[in-house]
Design a protein around this motif. Structure first.
Motif, PDB file in Angstrom:
ATOM      1  N   VAL A 100      -9.732  38.277  -4.084  1.00 25.99           N
ATOM      2  CA  VAL A 100      -9.019  37.330  -4.094  1.00 25.99           C
ATOM      3  C   VAL A 100      -7.548  36.915  -5.088  1.00 25.99           C
ATOM      4  O   VAL A 100      -6.756  36.591  -4.881  1.00 25.99           O
ATOM      5  N   LEU A 101      -8.390  38.286  -6.493  1.00 26.92           N
ATOM      6  CA  LEU A 101      -7.590  37.807  -7.478  1.00 26.92           C
ATOM      7  C   LEU A 101      -6.020  38.754  -7.220  1.00 26.92           C
ATOM      8  O   LEU A 101      -5.082  38.312  -7.817  1.00 26.92           O
ATOM      9  N   GLY A 102      -6.377  39.752  -6.392  1.00 25.85           N
ATOM     10  CA  GLY A 102      -5.226  40.878  -5.864  1.00 25.85           C
ATOM     11  C   GLY A 102      -4.237  39.735  -5.034  1.00 25.85           C
ATOM     12  O   GLY A 102      -2.945  39.850  -4.921  1.00 25.85           O
ATOM     13  N   GLY A 103      -4.774  39.307  -3.817  1.00 25.55           N
ATOM     14  CA  GLY A 103      -4.445  37.974  -3.537  1.00 25.55           C
ATOM     15  C   GLY A 103      -3.732  37.189  -3.949  1.00 25.55           C
ATOM     16  O   GLY A 103      -2.343  36.858  -4.235  1.00 25.55           O
ATOM     17  N   LEU A 104      -3.679  36.886  -5.449  1.00 23.61           N
ATOM     18  CA  LEU A 104      -3.247  35.650  -5.616  1.00 23.61           C
ATOM     19  C   LEU A 104      -2.003  35.886  -6.648  1.00 23.61           C
ATOM     20  O   LEU A 104      -0.881  35.466  -6.309  1.00 23.61           O
ATOM     21  N   PHE A 105      -1.836  37.322  -7.395  1.00 23.01           N
ATOM     22  CA  PHE A 105      -0.788  38.576  -7.785  1.00 23.01           C
ATOM     23  C   PHE A 105      -0.325  38.788  -6.670  1.00 23.01           C
ATOM     24  O   PHE A 105       1.632  37.898  -7.029  1.00 23.01           O
ATOM     25  N   THR A 106      -0.333  38.824  -5.550  1.00 24.51           N
ATOM     26  CA  THR A 106       0.007  39.079  -4.784  1.00 24.51           C
ATOM     27  C   THR A 106       0.815  38.204  -4.161  1.00 24.51           C
ATOM     28  O   THR A 106       1.745  38.410  -3.496  1.00 24.51           O
ATOM     29  N   LEU A 107       0.681  36.808  -3.886  1.00 22.81           N
ATOM     30  CA  LEU A 107       1.254  35.790  -3.451  1.00 22.81           C
ATOM     31  C   LEU A 107       1.860  34.828  -4.583  1.00 22.81           C
ATOM     32  O   LEU A 107       3.493  34.694  -4.122  1.00 22.81           O
ATOM     33  N   SER A 108       1.833  35.262  -6.062  1.00 24.53           N
ATOM     34  CA  SER A 108       3.448  34.836  -6.810  1.00 24.53           C
ATOM     35  C   SER A 108       3.966  35.909  -6.708  1.00 24.53           C
ATOM     36  O   SER A 108       4.934  35.893  -6.899  1.00 24.53           O
ATOM     37  N   PHE A 109       3.768  37.244  -6.672  1.00 24.21           N
ATOM     38  CA  PHE A 109       4.900  38.257  -6.170  1.00 24.21           C
ATOM     39  C   PHE A 109       5.844  38.328  -4.704  1.00 24.21           C
ATOM     40  O   PHE A 109       7.028  37.276  -5.462  1.00 24.21           O
ATOM     41  N   ILE A 110       5.263  37.669  -4.383  1.00 23.53           N
ATOM     42  CA  ILE A 110       6.081  37.267  -2.574  1.00 23.53           C
ATOM     43  C   ILE A 110       7.020  35.716  -3.440  1.00 23.53           C
ATOM     44  O   ILE A 110       8.327  36.258  -2.720  1.00 23.53           O
TER      45      ILE A 110
ATOM     46  N   CYS B 205      17.049  43.878  -8.380  1.00 23.02           N
ATOM     47  CA  CYS B 205      16.446  42.857  -8.921  1.00 23.02           C
ATOM     48  C   CYS B 205      15.356  41.471  -8.268  1.00 23.02           C
ATOM     49  O   CYS B 205      14.680  41.989  -9.576  1.00 23.02           O
ATOM     50  N   SER B 206      15.416  41.494  -7.013  1.00 20.40           N
ATOM     51  CA  SER B 206      14.320  40.352  -6.791  1.00 20.40           C
ATOM     52  C   SER B 206      12.942  41.481  -7.291  1.00 20.40           C
ATOM     53  O   SER B 206      11.992  40.732  -7.507  1.00 20.40           O
ATOM     54  N   VAL B 207      12.988  42.461  -6.753  1.00 21.71           N
ATOM     55  CA  VAL B 207      11.861  43.332  -7.500  1.00 21.71           C
ATOM     56  C   VAL B 207      11.026  42.876  -8.003  1.00 21.71           C
ATOM     57  O   VAL B 207      10.145  43.524  -8.324  1.00 21.71           O
ATOM     58  N   TYR B 208      11.990  43.781  -9.416  1.00 18.32           N
ATOM     59  CA  TYR B 208      11.762  43.697 -10.703  1.00 18.32           C
ATOM     60  C   TYR B 208      11.930  42.456 -11.489  1.00 18.32           C
ATOM     61  O   TYR B 208      10.561  42.383 -11.800  1.00 18.32           O
ATOM     62  N   GLY B 209      12.103  41.222 -11.036  1.00 18.31           N
ATOM     63  CA  GLY B 209      12.234  40.293 -11.777  1.00 18.31           C
ATOM     64  C   GLY B 209      10.636  39.470 -11.032  1.00 18.31           C
ATOM     65  O   GLY B 209      10.333  38.661 -11.727  1.00 18.31           O
ATOM     66  N   ALA B 210      10.894  39.766  -9.378  1.00 17.26           N
ATOM     67  CA  ALA B 210       9.374  38.782  -9.449  1.00 17.26           C
ATOM     68  C   ALA B 210       8.288  39.774 -10.484  1.00 17.26           C
ATOM     69  O   ALA B 210       7.652  38.853 -10.396  1.00 17.26           O
ATOM     70  N   LEU B 211       7.993  40.985  -9.858  1.00 17.58           N
ATOM     71  CA  LEU B 211       7.204  41.885 -10.713  1.00 17.58           C
ATOM     72  C   LEU B 211       6.729  41.061 -12.183  1.00 17.58           C
ATOM     73  O   LEU B 211       6.284  40.348 -12.524  1.00 17.58           O
ATOM     74  N   GLY B 212       8.084  41.550 -12.615  1.00 22.22           N
ATOM     75  CA  GLY B 212       7.978  40.184 -14.623  1.00 22.22           C
ATOM     76  C   GLY B 212       7.588  39.381 -14.152  1.00 22.22           C
ATOM     77  O   GLY B 212       6.869  38.620 -15.277  1.00 22.22           O
ATOM     78  N   GLY B 213       7.772  38.767 -13.626  1.00 18.49           N
ATOM     79  CA  GLY B 213       7.507  36.798 -13.529  1.00 18.49           C
ATOM     80  C   GLY B 213       6.684  36.816 -13.449  1.00 18.49           C
ATOM     81  O   GLY B 213       5.899  36.074 -14.320  1.00 18.49           O
ATOM     82  N   ALA B 214       5.770  37.433 -12.291  1.00 18.96           N
ATOM     83  CA  ALA B 214       4.373  36.993 -11.913  1.00 18.96           C
ATOM     84  C   ALA B 214       4.189  37.012 -13.202  1.00 18.96           C
ATOM     85  O   ALA B 214       3.118  36.807 -13.208  1.00 18.96           O
ATOM     86  N   LEU B 215       3.886  39.025 -13.971  1.00 12.91           N
ATOM     87  CA  LEU B 215       3.336  39.473 -15.434  1.00 12.91           C
ATOM     88  C   LEU B 215       3.250  38.699 -16.315  1.00 12.91           C
ATOM     89  O   LEU B 215       2.701  37.889 -17.051  1.00 12.91           O
ATOM     90  N   ASP B 216       4.697  37.972 -16.572  1.00 11.00           N
ATOM     91  CA  ASP B 216       5.179  36.675 -17.363  1.00 11.00           C
ATOM     92  C   ASP B 216       3.878  35.602 -17.385  1.00 11.00           C
ATOM     93  O   ASP B 216       4.399  34.771 -18.529  1.00 11.00           O
ATOM     94  N   LYS B 217       4.452  35.150 -15.938  1.00 12.73           N
ATOM     95  CA  LYS B 217       3.773  33.641 -16.127  1.00 12.73           C
ATOM     96  C   LYS B 217       2.646  33.462 -15.773  1.00 12.73           C
ATOM     97  O   LYS B 217       1.417  32.794 -16.512  1.00 12.73           O
ATOM     98  N   SER B 218       1.761  35.042 -15.976  1.00 10.61           N
ATOM     99  CA  SER B 218       0.068  35.262 -15.864  1.00 10.61           C
ATOM    100  C   SER B 218      -0.051  35.212 -17.500  1.00 10.61           C
ATOM    101  O   SER B 218      -1.556  34.484 -17.733  1.00 10.61           O
ATOM    102  N   MET B 219       0.740  35.271 -18.005  1.00 11.22           N
ATOM    103  CA  MET B 219       0.111  35.270 -19.360  1.00 11.22           C
ATOM    104  C   MET B 219       0.749  34.160 -19.957  1.00 11.22           C
ATOM    105  O   MET B 219       0.977  34.126 -21.932  1.00 11.22           O
ATOM    106  N   ALA B 220       1.599  33.693 -19.661  1.00 11.47           N
ATOM    107  CA  ALA B 220       1.921  32.074 -20.991  1.00 11.47           C
ATOM    108  C   ALA B 220       0.542  31.252 -21.510  1.00 11.47           C
ATOM    109  O   ALA B 220      -0.598  31.379 -21.307  1.00 11.47           O
ATOM    110  N   GLY B 221       1.195  31.141 -22.597  1.00  7.81           N
ATOM    111  CA  GLY B 221       0.098  30.142 -24.021  1.00  7.81           C
ATOM    112  C   GLY B 221      -0.533  31.644 -24.348  1.00  7.81           C
ATOM    113  O   GLY B 221      -1.098  31.339 -25.507  1.00  7.81           O
ATOM    114  N   VAL B 222      -0.452  33.154 -24.905  1.00  9.91           N
ATOM    115  CA  VAL B 222      -0.769  34.223 -24.598  1.00  9.91           C
ATOM    116  C   VAL B 222      -0.621  34.819 -25.860  1.00  9.91           C
ATOM    117  O   VAL B 222       0.987  34.703 -25.597  1.00  9.91           O
TER     118      VAL B 222
END
Length: 103
Positions: free
Chosen positions: A61-71, A86-103
């Protein structure tokens, strides 16, 4: 959007800015991963913890959430006329960035 300007620091902000070049330049996949080491470790650690402590289904389920945010990030960038790269790099960077919001 012009292809030569699509994969630049102006369009992709990875989690740790210090790994980026000082000016507009093409971003490599290695830079995206190197700039996102902490979020990658957090996602991996949470998945491993969930797998061993709870159930493999929880880790899936955690992997699915990450995949969903990437898609979703990829689709939004493609609708904004970014290139596939650009979309692949940005989506990967964005998914990782947004998951760490507040850290």
């Amino acid at each position: 959007m012009r292809p030569e300007h699509c994969v630049t620091r102006n369009h992709i902000a990875v989690w740790q800015e210090r790994v980026l070049p000082s000016g507009p330049a093409r971003i490599t996949f290695g830079m995206v991963l190197r700039g996102s080491l902490l979020p990658i470790l957090v996602w991996s650690g949470a998945a491993c913890f969930a797998y061993f402590v709870y159930n493999p289904l929880v880790a899936t389920v955690l992997g699915g959430l990450f995949t969903l945010s990437f898609i979703v990030g990829f689709a939004l960038r493609r609708m904004a006329k970014h290139s596939v790269r650009c979309s692949v790099y940005g989506a990967l960077g964005g998914a990782l960035d947004k998951s760490m919001a507040g850290v």
